[in-house]
Design a protein around this motif. Structure first.
Motif, PDB file in Angstrom:
ATOM      1  N   LYS A   1      -7.066   4.596  -3.734  1.00  8.20           N
ATOM      2  CA  LYS A   1      -8.063   3.552  -3.515  1.00  8.20           C
ATOM      3  C   LYS A   1      -8.185   3.214  -2.033  1.00  8.20           C
ATOM      4  O   LYS A   1      -7.178   3.086  -1.335  1.00  8.20           O
TER       5      LYS A   1
ATOM      6  N   TYR B   1     -10.744   0.907   0.961  1.00  6.17           N
ATOM      7  CA  TYR B   1     -11.622  -0.258   1.086  1.00  6.17           C
ATOM      8  C   TYR B   1     -12.102  -0.401   2.531  1.00  6.17           C
ATOM      9  O   TYR B   1     -11.395  -0.044   3.470  1.00  6.17           O
TER      10      TYR B   1
ATOM     11  N   SER C   1      -4.761   1.467  -1.050  1.00  2.00           N
ATOM     12  CA  SER C   1      -3.703   1.074  -1.970  1.00  2.00           C
ATOM     13  C   SER C   1      -3.546   2.174  -3.010  1.00  2.00           C
ATOM     14  O   SER C   1      -4.455   2.981  -3.219  1.00  2.00           O
ATOM     15  N   ASP C   2      -2.387   2.181  -3.666  1.00  2.00           N
ATOM     16  CA  ASP C   2      -2.209   3.208  -4.689  1.00  2.00           C
ATOM     17  C   ASP C   2      -2.634   2.681  -6.045  1.00  2.00           C
ATOM     18  O   ASP C   2      -3.016   1.518  -6.192  1.00  2.00           O
TER      19      ASP C   2
ATOM     20  N   GLU D   1       2.016  -1.822  -8.135  1.00  3.59           N
ATOM     21  CA  GLU D   1       1.986  -2.705  -6.974  1.00  3.59           C
ATOM     22  C   GLU D   1       0.589  -2.751  -6.377  1.00  3.59           C
ATOM     23  O   GLU D   1       0.055  -1.745  -5.946  1.00  3.59           O
ATOM     24  N   ASN D   2       0.013  -3.902  -6.331  1.00  5.50           N
ATOM     25  CA  ASN D   2      -1.343  -4.051  -5.796  1.00  5.50           C
ATOM     26  C   ASN D   2      -1.252  -4.465  -4.344  1.00  5.50           C
ATOM     27  O   ASN D   2      -1.733  -5.531  -3.954  1.00  5.50           O
ATOM     28  N   ILE D   3      -0.657  -3.616  -3.521  1.00  8.73           N
ATOM     29  CA  ILE D   3      -0.478  -3.921  -2.107  1.00  8.73           C
ATOM     30  C   ILE D   3      -1.445  -3.077  -1.303  1.00  8.73           C
ATOM     31  O   ILE D   3      -1.512  -1.862  -1.467  1.00  8.73           O
ATOM     32  N   GLN D   4      -2.199  -3.729  -0.437  1.00  9.73           N
ATOM     33  CA  GLN D   4      -3.131  -3.010   0.419  1.00  9.73           C
ATOM     34  C   GLN D   4      -2.549  -2.888   1.818  1.00  9.73           C
ATOM     35  O   GLN D   4      -1.966  -3.830   2.346  1.00  9.73           O
TER      36      GLN D   4
ATOM     37  N   PHE E   1      -3.432  -1.909   5.759  1.00  7.46           N
ATOM     38  CA  PHE E   1      -4.604  -1.974   6.625  1.00  7.46           C
ATOM     39  C   PHE E   1      -4.465  -1.111   7.869  1.00  7.46           C
ATOM     40  O   PHE E   1      -3.377  -0.950   8.422  1.00  7.46           O
ATOM     41  N   GLY E   2      -5.603  -0.592   8.324  1.00  6.12           N
ATOM     42  CA  GLY E   2      -5.657   0.055   9.612  1.00  6.12           C
ATOM     43  C   GLY E   2      -5.772  -0.995  10.706  1.00  6.12           C
ATOM     44  O   GLY E   2      -5.844  -2.199  10.442  1.00  6.12           O
TER      45      GLY E   2
END
Lengths: 113, 110
Positions: free
Chosen positions: A31, A33, A94-95, A99-102, A104-105
């Motif tokens: 995923k 964004y 995110s994977d 775990e819903n952890i994003q 960031f660049g």
């Protein structure tokens, strides 16, 4: 090293130019964004992708477009840049696991003159 | 409507003082709540999330479903805590996009 990369970090460009903001991740995430952030304001989701050939628009309407031809690459394109596009653009990934952890660049700060 | 509210744009405290960064949310369902932090010249990164119930760098946050709040607390602020803090929520499905608050700048001075 697993990371998420955004280029360029800064871009100053004239009105009417076509631009592509690059985002690549080596984290193996499905995923990805794109968020837009004006100075002092919250991040707004403008595009997301849950996998190859899957792209959706986010909550904030944007004239930009995205593509997801490869898992690791999620570029954002503005066909004709305008001063109203001046903002910071953040890419995240995110994977698909529990775990819903994003992650960031570093972001691209775009200025359209 | 799904929304995250951080009422304070700036919070200034002295070193050693307690800190509480407020976050209230509106969401129909059971959201996941997060605190993200951005230190000067660094990228946005996860500080903690309510599911893990852990303390990171001395910070804790408890989800209060009755008050729909997820305030971030630290008993004794340090100068290195100075940063921008964002509260965020997502739906309870893995990989759901985040809804962010406007952020609170924490400034800790000696």
């Amino acid at each position: 090293e697993a990371d998420i990369y955004q280029t360029p970090r800064y871009l100053v460009i004239g009105t009417g130019k076509k631009i592509t903001l690059e985002c690549s991740q080596t984290m193996g995430h499905d995923k990805m964004y794109w968020y837009q952030q004006d100075p002092g304001m919250e991040l707004h989701l403008i595009h997301y992708s849950y996998g190859v050939n899957s792209t959706e628009k986010g909550d904030l309407s944007s004239e930009s477009t995205v593509s997801r031809i490869r898992t690791e690459h999620f570029p954002l394109t503005l066909e004709s840049a305008r001063p109203s596009h001046t903002s910071q653009y953040l890419c995240a990934s995110s994977d698909s696991g529990g775990e819903n952890i994003q992650y960031f660049g570093a972001g691209t700060r775009l200025s359209v003159l | 409507a799904q929304r995250v509210t951080q009422p304070e744009k700036l919070l200034s405290v002295f070193k050693g003082a307690p800190v509480e960064l407020k976050c209230n949310y509106s969401y129909s369902g059971s959201p996941e709540l997060f605190w993200y932090v951005q230190y000067s010249r660094q990228r946005l990164q996860l500080l903690l999330r309510h599911i893990s119930r852990e303390s990171i760098k001395g910070f804790t946050a408890d989800l209060n479903k009755g008050e729909t709040s997820f305030h971030l607390k630290k008993p004794f602020a340090q100068e290195e805590d100075s940063a921008m803090y964002y509260c965020a929520l997502s739906g309870n499905q893995a990989g759901t996009a985040l809804i962010f608050g406007k952020g609170t700048t924490l400034s800790v001075s000696s």
